[in-house]
Design an enzyme around this catalytic site. Structure first.
Site, mmCIF file in Angstrom:
data_model
loop_
_atom_site.group_PDB
_atom_site.id
_atom_site.type_symbol
_atom_site.label_atom_id
_atom_site.label_comp_id
_atom_site.label_asym_id
_atom_site.label_seq_id
_atom_site.Cartn_x
_atom_site.Cartn_y
_atom_site.Cartn_z
ATOM 1 N N TYR A 182 -4.779 4.001 8.002
ATOM 2 C CA TYR A 182 -6.164 3.526 8.124
ATOM 3 C C TYR A 182 -6.780 3.903 9.474
ATOM 4 C CZ TYR A 182 -3.776 0.835 4.561
ATOM 5 O OH TYR A 182 -2.995 0.477 3.506
ATOM 6 N N SER B 112 0.795 -1.239 0.000
ATOM 7 C CA SER B 112 0.000 0.000 0.000
ATOM 8 C C SER B 112 0.825 1.286 0.000
ATOM 9 C CB SER B 112 -0.954 0.019 1.191
ATOM 10 O OG SER B 112 -1.982 -0.904 0.973
ATOM 11 N N TYR C 72 -4.027 -2.867 -10.115
ATOM 12 C CA TYR C 72 -3.843 -2.560 -8.686
ATOM 13 C C TYR C 72 -2.945 -3.611 -8.000
ATOM 14 C CZ TYR C 72 -5.073 -2.361 -3.717
ATOM 15 O OH TYR C 72 -5.010 -2.332 -2.345
ATOM 16 N N LYS D 42 0.350 3.306 -3.023
ATOM 17 C CA LYS D 42 -0.836 4.158 -3.201
ATOM 18 C C LYS D 42 -0.473 5.651 -3.188
ATOM 19 C CE LYS D 42 -3.808 0.684 -0.948
ATOM 20 N NZ LYS D 42 -4.493 0.323 0.320
ATOM 21 N N VAL E 208 1.135 -3.628 3.885
ATOM 22 C CA VAL E 208 1.113 -4.905 4.608
ATOM 23 C C VAL E 208 2.379 -5.735 4.408
ATOM 24 C CG1 VAL E 208 -1.379 -5.270 4.913
ATOM 25 C CG2 VAL E 208 -0.262 -6.028 2.805
#
Ligand code: GLN
Length: 304
Positions: free
Chosen positions: A237, A62, A189, A65, A255
């Site tokens: 998050y 991530s 993705y 991103k 992760v």
């Protein structure tokens, strides 16, 4: 000073008995050695200090991103926010409930649903291969390293097992917030998440967000500010409040156990320790950043 802090930090993190839990919902990631620990720091004076496994490539997941968002903001500017929100989330990064409650508009570009929409956006007028090449090119330009690449085994592993992301993509499609086929957007993705690079390269890649690189062409200053704000409020998050409280500067986790953290005007930091805490963020990575922040006085909330 910093060198001593990092040497000390590395020794303690190496010896830490509780290292969190390595992500195993992506089978390829479950094979990573939890004993790994690396950290790299780029400073305003051009120096870069690295310790431990800072030259070992890992799956950035991530953290990618951030770079997809930088490209999306560059291409679409503020119109991106029609499709994705800018608010923190109180549920897990892959929550389907959140997406349903928001009527198909993901809360922010860093939860999975939001990142899938960002990837879908940058696929406009591009083939998946071109989009992925654009992300890798951006990372290579930002870091000055040509070694950055996509780990096909990790991408395949997630394509086969990432049913939660498939359900998010289908839900987005049902609310008309996905322009391409689920398989096309998700395939892109998953490959973007499977980018592999070292802490040393990642710290260099983050310099444009800390205002350390001379290269202003990557993205505008206004977009740098937007991304840092989102990293601070949403980068971890539903654990973002905890990260801001303990560390005190913007960060984005993955992760794979990596975190890219930005001290505006002062430092770009990459840390990697594969074991995760209950929010899916690197446990020792967070701890190391907290100690580094304290030792250097780097929290942006310091009042002097
Ligand atoms: N590829 C991972 C997923 O979609 C990325 C999640 C993460 O790093 N938090 O589940």
């Amino acid at each position: 000073m910093l060198e001593r802090v990092l040497t000390d930090l590395e020794a303690r993190m190496r010896a830490a008995p509780d290292r969190g839990k390595v992500a195993d919902y992506i089978p390829e990631l479950a094979r990573v050695d939890p004993a790994r620990f690396g950290i790299s720091v780029c400073l305003a004076d051009g120096r870069q200090l690295s310790m431990g496994d800072a030259e070992v490539p890992f799956s950035i997941q991530s953290v990618s991103k951030v770079f997809a968002l930088a490209i999306a903001l560059g291409r679409f500017g503020e119109t991106l926010w029609i499709r994705v929100g800018r608010e923190p989330s109180s549920r897990a990064f892959n929550s389907v409930v959140d997406l349903e409650l928001e009527g198909g508009k993901p809360r922010n570009p860093f939860v999975n649903a939001g990142a899938i929409v960002v990837t879908d956006a940058i696929l406009a007028n591009r083939a998946p291969k071109e989009t992925l090449a654009e992300i890798v090119r951006f990372l290579r330009a930002a870091s000055g390293s040509d070694a950055i690449h996509i780990d096909q085994a990790v991408a395949r592993s997630e394509t086969e097992t990432g049913h939660r992301n498939w359900s998010l993509a289908h839900f987005l499609k049902s609310t008309d917030n996905l322009r391409h086929d689920c398989a096309l957007t998700l395939g892109t993705y998953f490959h973007q998440c499977a980018i592999e690079m070292t802490c040393a390269d990642l710290a260099r890649a983050g310099r444009f967000l800390a205002g350390l690189s001379r290269d202003d062409d990557l993205i505008s200053r206004a977009h740098v500010r937007s991304i840092n704000a989102l990293m601070m409020t949403c980068g971890h998050y539903d654990g973002s409040g905890e990260f801001a409280y303990r560390v005190g500067f913007p960060g984005k986790s993955g992760v794979g156990g990596g975190i890219l953290a930005i001290v505006p005007g002062k430092a770009s930091i990459a840390v990697w320790s594969p074991g995760l805490n209950r929010w899916g963020n690197s446990m020792l990575g967070t701890m190391a950043l907290e100690e580094l922040s304290d030792a250097m006085g780097w929290s942006v909330f310091n009042a002097g």
